[in-house]
Structure formats: C-alpha cells, structure tokens
Design a protein around this motif. Structure first.
Motif, PDB file in Angstrom:
ATOM      1  N   GLU A  25       0.841  -1.207   0.000  1.00 53.27           N
ATOM      2  CA  GLU A  25       0.000   0.000   0.000  1.00 53.27           C
ATOM      3  C   GLU A  25       0.875   1.256   0.000  1.00 53.27           C
ATOM      4  N   ARG A  26       1.946   1.262   0.800  1.00 53.84           N
ATOM      5  CA  ARG A  26       2.861   2.416   0.816  1.00 53.84           C
ATOM      6  C   ARG A  26       3.541   2.590  -0.542  1.00 53.84           C
ATOM      7  N   TRP A  27       3.988   1.475  -1.141  1.00 56.44           N
ATOM      8  CA  TRP A  27       4.676   1.537  -2.435  1.00 56.44           C
ATOM      9  C   TRP A  27       3.749   2.099  -3.510  1.00 56.44           C
ATOM     10  N   TYR A  28       2.522   1.598  -3.581  1.00 57.22           N
ATOM     11  CA  TYR A  28       1.592   2.074  -4.606  1.00 57.22           C
ATOM     12  C   TYR A  28       1.227   3.536  -4.397  1.00 57.22           C
ATOM     13  N   ALA A  29       1.173   4.000  -3.154  1.00 53.84           N
ATOM     14  CA  ALA A  29       0.902   5.417  -2.889  1.00 53.84           C
ATOM     15  C   ALA A  29       2.084   6.271  -3.339  1.00 53.84           C
ATOM     16  N   GLN A  30       3.303   5.870  -2.978  1.00 56.02           N
ATOM     17  CA  GLN A  30       4.491   6.660  -3.307  1.00 56.02           C
ATOM     18  C   GLN A  30       4.824   6.636  -4.782  1.00 56.02           C
ATOM     19  N   VAL A  31       4.752   5.471  -5.394  1.00 51.42           N
ATOM     20  CA  VAL A  31       5.239   5.319  -6.765  1.00 51.42           C
ATOM     21  C   VAL A  31       4.172   5.645  -7.810  1.00 51.42           C
ATOM     22  N   LEU A  32       2.942   5.202  -7.600  1.00 44.88           N
ATOM     23  CA  LEU A  32       1.894   5.424  -8.600  1.00 44.88           C
ATOM     24  C   LEU A  32       0.789   6.374  -8.133  1.00 44.88           C
ATOM     25  N   GLY A  33       0.854   6.858  -6.896  1.00 43.34           N
ATOM     26  CA  GLY A  33      -0.162   7.788  -6.410  1.00 43.34           C
ATOM     27  C   GLY A  33      -1.511   7.143  -6.165  1.00 43.34           C
ATOM     28  N   VAL A  52      -6.995   0.003  -4.045  1.00 41.84           N
ATOM     29  CA  VAL A  52      -6.343   1.307  -4.155  1.00 41.84           C
ATOM     30  C   VAL A  52      -6.695   1.893  -5.513  1.00 41.84           C
ATOM     31  N   SER A  53      -6.725   3.232  -5.579  1.00 38.36           N
ATOM     32  CA  SER A  53      -7.157   3.905  -6.800  1.00 38.36           C
ATOM     33  C   SER A  53      -6.395   5.209  -6.983  1.00 38.36           C
ATOM     34  N   ASP A  54      -6.366   5.679  -8.220  1.00 38.30           N
ATOM     35  CA  ASP A  54      -5.843   7.013  -8.488  1.00 38.30           C
ATOM     36  C   ASP A  54      -6.917   8.036  -8.095  1.00 38.30           C
ATOM     37  N   PRO A  55      -6.552   9.309  -7.932  1.00 35.93           N
ATOM     38  CA  PRO A  55      -7.534  10.310  -7.496  1.00 35.93           C
ATOM     39  C   PRO A  55      -8.740  10.455  -8.426  1.00 35.93           C
ATOM     40  N   ALA A  56      -8.556  10.216  -9.720  1.00 36.56           N
ATOM     41  CA  ALA A  56      -9.663  10.347 -10.667  1.00 36.56           C
ATOM     42  C   ALA A  56     -10.576   9.128 -10.675  1.00 36.56           C
ATOM     43  N   GLY A  57     -10.171   8.044 -10.020  1.00 33.61           N
ATOM     44  CA  GLY A  57     -10.983   6.831 -10.006  1.00 33.61           C
ATOM     45  C   GLY A  57     -10.928   6.061 -11.312  1.00 33.61           C
ATOM     46  N   VAL A  58      -9.897   6.295 -12.113  1.00 33.39           N
ATOM     47  CA  VAL A  58      -9.757   5.617 -13.403  1.00 33.39           C
ATOM     48  C   VAL A  58      -9.144   4.235 -13.233  1.00 33.39           C
ATOM     49  N   LEU A  59      -8.179   4.115 -12.311  1.00 26.55           N
ATOM     50  CA  LEU A  59      -7.457   2.859 -12.120  1.00 26.55           C
ATOM     51  C   LEU A  59      -7.719   2.328 -10.722  1.00 26.55           C
ATOM     52  N   HIS A  60      -8.178   1.080 -10.634  1.00 26.57           N
ATOM     53  CA  HIS A  60      -8.385   0.410  -9.352  1.00 26.57           C
ATOM     54  C   HIS A  60      -7.598  -0.900  -9.351  1.00 26.57           C
ATOM     55  N   LEU A  61      -6.799  -1.088  -8.305  1.00 24.19           N
ATOM     56  CA  LEU A  61      -6.085  -2.341  -8.124  1.00 24.19           C
ATOM     57  C   LEU A  61      -6.564  -2.971  -6.823  1.00 24.19           C
ATOM     58  N   ALA A  62      -6.821  -4.262  -6.859  1.00 26.89           N
ATOM     59  CA  ALA A  62      -7.235  -5.008  -5.675  1.00 26.89           C
ATOM     60  C   ALA A  62      -6.025  -5.797  -5.186  1.00 26.89           C
ATOM     61  N   LEU A  63      -5.483  -5.399  -4.023  1.00 21.77           N
ATOM     62  CA  LEU A  63      -4.278  -6.026  -3.477  1.00 21.77           C
ATOM     63  C   LEU A  63      -4.673  -7.148  -2.535  1.00 21.77           C
ATOM     64  N   PRO A  88       8.838  12.266 -19.360  1.00 19.74           N
ATOM     65  CA  PRO A  88      10.024  12.686 -18.599  1.00 19.74           C
ATOM     66  C   PRO A  88       9.730  12.834 -17.096  1.00 19.74           C
ATOM     67  N   ALA A  89       8.574  13.370 -16.762  1.00 22.49           N
ATOM     68  CA  ALA A  89       8.211  13.515 -15.349  1.00 22.49           C
ATOM     69  C   ALA A  89       8.030  12.146 -14.702  1.00 22.49           C
ATOM     70  N   TRP A  90       7.404  11.205 -15.416  1.00 20.87           N
ATOM     71  CA  TRP A  90       7.237   9.854 -14.882  1.00 20.87           C
ATOM     72  C   TRP A  90       8.594   9.179 -14.700  1.00 20.87           C
ATOM     73  N   GLN A  91       9.492   9.332 -15.670  1.00 17.82           N
ATOM     74  CA  GLN A  91      10.801   8.696 -15.565  1.00 17.82           C
ATOM     75  C   GLN A  91      11.564   9.242 -14.353  1.00 17.82           C
ATOM     76  N   ALA A  92      11.529  10.554 -14.157  1.00 16.95           N
ATOM     77  CA  ALA A  92      12.211  11.151 -13.003  1.00 16.95           C
ATOM     78  C   ALA A  92      11.563  10.688 -11.700  1.00 16.95           C
ATOM     79  N   HIS A  93      10.241  10.625 -11.675  1.00 13.54           N
ATOM     80  CA  HIS A  93       9.530  10.183 -10.473  1.00 13.54           C
ATOM     81  C   HIS A  93       9.887   8.738 -10.144  1.00 13.54           C
ATOM     82  N   LEU A  94       9.857   7.878 -11.145  1.00 15.76           N
ATOM     83  CA  LEU A  94      10.183   6.467 -10.913  1.00 15.76           C
ATOM     84  C   LEU A  94      11.636   6.300 -10.478  1.00 15.76           C
ATOM     85  N   ALA A  95      12.531   7.097 -11.049  1.00 11.85           N
ATOM     86  CA  ALA A  95      13.945   7.009 -10.679  1.00 11.85           C
ATOM     87  C   ALA A  95      14.144   7.337  -9.200  1.00 11.85           C
ATOM     88  N   ALA A  96      13.289   8.190  -8.651  1.00 13.33           N
ATOM     89  CA  ALA A  96      13.395   8.559  -7.243  1.00 13.33           C
ATOM     90  C   ALA A  96      12.844   7.477  -6.317  1.00 13.33           C
TER      91      ALA A  96
END
Length: 134
Positions: A25-33, A52-63, A88-96
């Motif tokens: 849950e922490r990983w999905y929040a930090q890495v994919l929001g 877990v879901s993105d803020p727009a409710g477009v993506l739902h994952l059942a862990l 580029p923003a995603w690549q930088a975010h993932l690299a972090a």
C-alpha cells in the motif's frame, strides 16, 4: 447469425497478489499515487482485497495479501497509458522511487518504460510516438 457481443464500460479493477499488504500500500501510494478506497476498505479482512485507486478513479487495483508460496504465478504486464509529454516527469519520479531509472523502449508507434512492484508484479507505462499522434 449470432447475437452481437455485449459491450464493456471499463476495466473495473485488476487483482494483484502481494506478500506484505501494508508495504505494498505504501509503495503504490508513493510510486503510482494510488490510495486506499475507504468505501471498500472493509473487504480487506479475511483474505479479501484492499482496493487502491488514483484520485480520478480511473485505475483500481485489488491487493490480495498472499505468502510467496501461496501466490499465483505472475500473469501478464499491467500497461498504463500516460500522456505523450508526461514521460520525462514519470521517468524522473520512478527514478526517485525505484532501484534504477527505467529505460525508454521504442516500439515504433509506442514507447514504454517497464518496472515491477516489490512483489514482482510487472508494469509498463506507455505513450504514443509522434508518428501515431500524427
């Protein structure tokens, strides 16, 4: 003639097996929001999923928490479309947040970056190349 195939409205959610749900849950929040869907949190008892879901409710994952030996074999890669100018923003975010910066892979009409969650569930972020957008 056979009847036409009924239509879909969307992918509702995807099931993922994880070894440690709080860590996941922490990983999905930090890495994919993706954040816990509070209205569905009651399902996360007795072996049920934590959604877990993105803020727009477009993506739902059942862990689903499963010990490594009980987890099902990994299936296919979860591919998520991102805006063409957003990589580029995603690549930088993932690299972090990942052990290494994901490389961009050119597939001709699409480009992608590949990575996995801590439990080995594979992901792809993908976007159209200028040739496809033209």
């Amino acid at each position: 003639m056979s009847a036409p195939v009924p239509t879909f409205t969307a992918i509702d959610h995807l099931h993922l097996h994880v070894n440690d749900r709080p860590r996941a849950e922490r990983w999905y929040a930090q890495v994919l929001g993706l954040l816990r869907v509070e209205a569905l949190a009651h399902w996360a008892t007795d072996g049920g999923p934590l959604t877990v879901s993105d803020p727009a409710g477009v993506l739902h994952l059942a862990l689903f928490e499963r010990p490594p030996a009980a987890a099902l074999p990994r299936g296919g890669t979860i591919a998520l479309r991102i805006p063409a100018d957003g990589w580029p923003a995603w690549q930088a975010h993932l690299a972090a947040h990942l052990p290494q910066r994901p490389a961009v892979v050119d597939h001709g009409l699409m480009q992608s970056m590949y990575f996995s969650d801590p439990d080995g569930n594979p992901f792809e972020l993908t976007w159209p190349t200028p040739a496809l957008r033209a």
